[in-house]
Design a protein around this motif. Structure first.
Motif, short mmCIF file in Angstrom:
data_model
loop_
_atom_site.label_atom_id
_atom_site.label_comp_id
_atom_site.label_asym_id
_atom_site.label_seq_id
_atom_site.Cartn_x
_atom_site.Cartn_y
_atom_site.Cartn_z
N SER A 88 0.81 -1.23 0.00
CA SER A 88 0.00 0.00 0.00
C SER A 88 0.83 1.27 0.00
O SER A 88 0.32 2.33 0.33
N GLY A 89 2.09 1.19 -0.34
CA GLY A 89 2.94 2.38 -0.32
C GLY A 89 2.46 3.43 -1.31
O GLY A 89 2.05 3.11 -2.44
N SER A 90 2.53 4.69 -0.89
CA SER A 90 2.09 5.78 -1.76
C SER A 90 3.08 6.04 -2.89
O SER A 90 2.75 6.74 -3.85
N ASN A 91 4.30 5.51 -2.78
CA ASN A 91 5.32 5.74 -3.80
C ASN A 91 5.41 4.59 -4.80
O ASN A 91 6.41 4.45 -5.51
N ILE A 92 4.37 3.77 -4.88
CA ILE A 92 4.35 2.63 -5.79
C ILE A 92 3.72 3.06 -7.11
O ILE A 92 2.64 3.65 -7.14
N VAL A 93 4.39 2.79 -8.20
CA VAL A 93 3.82 3.02 -9.53
C VAL A 93 3.00 1.78 -9.89
O VAL A 93 3.54 0.68 -10.00
N ARG A 94 1.69 1.97 -10.05
CA ARG A 94 0.79 0.85 -10.29
C ARG A 94 0.69 0.53 -11.77
O ARG A 94 0.80 1.41 -12.63
#
Length: 729
Positions: A237-243
């Motif tokens: 759930s990291g906010s810095n993950i490119v989905r």
């Protein structure tokens, strides 16, 4: 080969700012036959690593890097490694296995064990049969994680952090080490930090080039590495993950490519199966009705504008209902071209100034019509006002009175046109005059047919008085707005949607700022429906395709009282296409929603709330999930179209702005000429002139029908002077 490079980018620090760097190479602390922990998917192993990288302040010059280099280990090298491990097990003796395998000498025991363990790998069927075969658990104890059947990689794992303060660099390194501590099992990683200048230079060279030169042999199996080689899952759930955006079917290989063809409608940028992004398109013959869904500000109106401008430049008729007027402002510079000017109409109902020019529409106008069209006018005006007032079946007397009033006024208008005075036709505001001004009505009754006149002399006086206010209520609402008085108050129309259909006009209707938007929208939508049905008098081959768009469809649906559904159900055969845009399909009435979805040949959505996304996902039979729709980036869509007679699976589309796809059409210098052309095309008049004429229109109509005939003069019909009036006796 470097397979993973997890780096948080940062702006280049200033040259004067010092940089402090921490370096570490992770090596296995115990022999590599002992495994690390096999990390599953819940929790996601990348969660802790993402959390460590999220704390890096790139704006402050910090950076964190993790390089994982892998080289597959050949089966021959693995076999040698297994034999070495087995030899070491033989030297350790029987205690390594927990029980004695044979009662022979130590040498005999070792030889028997070695033969038994290697017989299968070497294909030697002559192994001693007198010795007991070792248990499989004993084999695993000997070779550790290098049992046959798995893939093994040689690994080099390098970490580096940079900051403008040594403690910050050290803290970031500790965060990375803590994140990787989750791999600890029977074995674990130990950091080895280079200290000498030569060792540091060598480390940086390996980081920069990917040179594979680990400090010692460290072989890892797929289960130990899988957690770092996969993409982040939903549990990361990291906010810095490119989905990735979820799994979406690819675009059809036969999707047409738009380069300006008149028989194609642009959709947006699509990645084709060969990996190249092109402008995808739908065929005009396949696109009948469409529904664009999703959040506000995510590009639905822009997508519609791209399509409308493309079709307009290719000669198609366009009708765009723009409640706020923003789309028209954006579209004007791209339509300001000489080859389009004589086709452009603008109907803007924003509050005007007295000297501003406006278009007028008289639904009761009989110009270009004869007595057989009276019933069409009666039906159009009556149904439009009744629907806007939501009468339904609850006000039969009001509906009857309204229909009879419109019939009488249409007959009066027909006589005024025949007398050469179309400028003295009744408007919708004369509906109120006819019902509330007995003297005015009685002065005009003698000019109506006996059957029409009889209703007003015998039946109407017997009706309850409360039926009249029900009818005039709608007119009273229109009368409170200057813009609507100017729009509906002129006897001669500059707006006629049937004419626009038949001649391929480009029409933008902007009812913004009016106090009776619902009533006006209902009248406009109903008029579009009526005009489409009236094309049955034209041979099918002669009907020009007419494209219509409705923005803010939810508001239009609540005011149009079922006419949107009727358009989707009935106008296909009359070559009228409709495209609707709305934020929430679930707020549409069931009738409209079902009609649009049943007949749609294009369904598109940008990001939406989960409930809306789930609704759309169900329409696509599970090819995409609701989560995929909710996470769409701004100006990106999922879209399915009709192609070669069959619906496609949903595919990704990146919306293209008007100024990107039609940059060559941008012509702001042509706007003054465009406005002058619109004045001519729609016979726009000054607001003050229209309102002044409306104030005296009742008296002018009565004078036309009741004053004695004037002597013949050379004045032409249509003038405003008294010497030009043609009186009807």
């Amino acid at each position: 080969m470097s397979l993973i490079d997890l780096t948080k980018p940062h702006p280049s620090p200033t040259a004067a700012a010092p940089q402090y760097t921490e370096r570490a190479e992770l090596v296995l602390a115990l022999p590599d036959a002992k495994p690390l922990a096999s990390l599953g998917l819940n929790p996601d192993p990348l969660q802790s690593l993402a959390a460590a990288l999220a704390g890096v302040r790139s704006e402050a010059g910090e950076q964190a890097e993790m390089c994982l280099d892998l080289i597959p280990v050949s089966e021959r090298r693995l076999a040698r490694r297994r034999r070495a491990l087995l030899a070491a097990a033989r030297r350790r003796g029987p205690s390594a296995y927990g029980e004695r395998l044979t009662t022979g000498s130590t040498a005999g025991l070792g030889a028997g064990l070695m033969d038994a363990l290697t017989s299968d790998w070497n294909g030697n069927r002559s192994a001693r049969t007198t010795n007991r075969v070792p248990r499989q658990s004993d084999v695993r104890d000997s070779v550790g994680k290098f049992t046959p059947g798995g893939t093994v990689f040689a690994v080099q794992l390098l970490l580096r952090t940079t900051a403008r303060h040594p403690q910050a660099a050290h803290a970031r390194m500790n965060q990375l080490l803590a994140a990787l501590a989750t791999t600890s099992g029977e074995n674990y990683f130990r950091p080895r930090r280079p200290k000498a200048r030569r060792a540091i230079a060598r480390f940086d060279h390996r980081m920069a080039t990917g040179e594979f030169a680990p400090h010692r042999r460290q072989w890892l199996t797929t289960p130990e590495l899988a957690g770092f080689l996969k993409p982040p899952t939903t549990r990361c759930s990291g906010s810095n993950i490119v989905r990735s955006g979820g799994i979406v079917p690819p675009a059809p290989a036969n999707l047409p490519v738009y380069t300006g063809q008149p028989d194609l409608v642009p959709l947006g940028a699509v990645v084709y199966p060969d990996g190249v992004e092109r402008i995808g398109a739908a065929r005009v013959e396949d696109l009948l009705f469409a529904l664009l869904l999703g959040k506000s500000g995510h590009g639905k109106t822009e997508e519609a504008l791209v399509q409308a401008i493309a079709l307009a430049h290719n000669g198609h008729g366009v009708w765009f209902l723009d409640p706020h007027g923003e789309a028209w402002v954006r579209a004007q510079p791209y339509l300001a071209h000489p080859h389009l000017q004589d086709r452009v109409w603008e109907i803007n109902l924003a509050t005007p100034t007295p000297d501003q020019r406006v278009v007028s529409w008289n639904p009761l106008s009989m110009e270009g019509r004869d007595a057989t069209h009276v019933q069409e006018v009666v039906r159009a005006v009556t149904e439009g006002i009744a629907a806007a007032q939501d009468w339904g079946d609850r006000a039969p007397r009001a509906r009857t009175i309204l229909a009879r009033t419109v019939q009488a006024l249409a007959l009066i208008a027909l006589q005024a046109v025949d007398a050469g005075r179309p400028d003295l036709q009744p408007t919708v505001f004369q509906i109120r005059s006819w019902l509330t001004d007995d003297r005015w009505r009685e002065a005009l009754l003698p000019h109506l047919p006996p059957t029409v006149r009889k209703y007003w002399t015998t039946t109407f006086p017997k009706l309850a008085e409360n039926a009249v206010p029900t009818v005039t209520y709608a007119i009273d609402r229109l009368d409170t707005s200057i813009s609507l008085r100017a729009f509906f108050g002129s006897p001669r129309s500059g707006y006629d949607v049937r004419t626009a259909m038949d001649t391929g006009k480009i029409v933008f209707v902007c009812p913004s700022g009016s106090e009776s938007d619902a009533l006006v929208s209902c009248l406009l939508i109903h008029d579009l429906h009526r005009a489409g049905l009236s094309r049955q008098d034209t041979p099918r081959a002669d009907r020009k395709t007419f494209w219509s768009w409705g923005d803010e469809l939810t508001a239009l649906d609540s005011s149009s009282k079922g006419f949107l559904a009727a358009i989707a159900e009935q106008l296909r055969k009359y070559e009228v296409r409709f495209i609707g845009m709305t934020q929430m399909a679930l707020r549409l009435s069931a009738t409209t929603r079902q009609a649009l979805l049943q007949n749609q040949s294009l369904l598109a959505t940008c990001a939406a709330d989960y409930d809306e996304a789930a609704f759309v996902a169900r329409r696509w039979n599970g090819h995409v999930t609701a989560e995929t729709i909710t996470e769409l980036p701004k100006y990106h869509y999922l879209m399915s179209i009709a192609l070669d007679g069959r619906p496609t699976k949903p595919f990704r589309v990146r919306g293209l702005p008007v100024d990107e796809i039609f940059a060559k059409y941008y012509n702001p210098d042509g706007l003054p000429a465009l406005r002058q052309a619109i004045d001519t095309n729609t016979r726009r008049r000054v607001v003050g002139e229209v309102l002044d004429a409306l104030e005296t229109l009742d008296d002018d109509i009565r004078e036309l029908f009741t004053a004695p005939p004037a002597p013949p003069s050379g004045g032409g019909a249509g003038g405003r002077g008294d010497d030009q009036h043609t009186h009807l006796g």
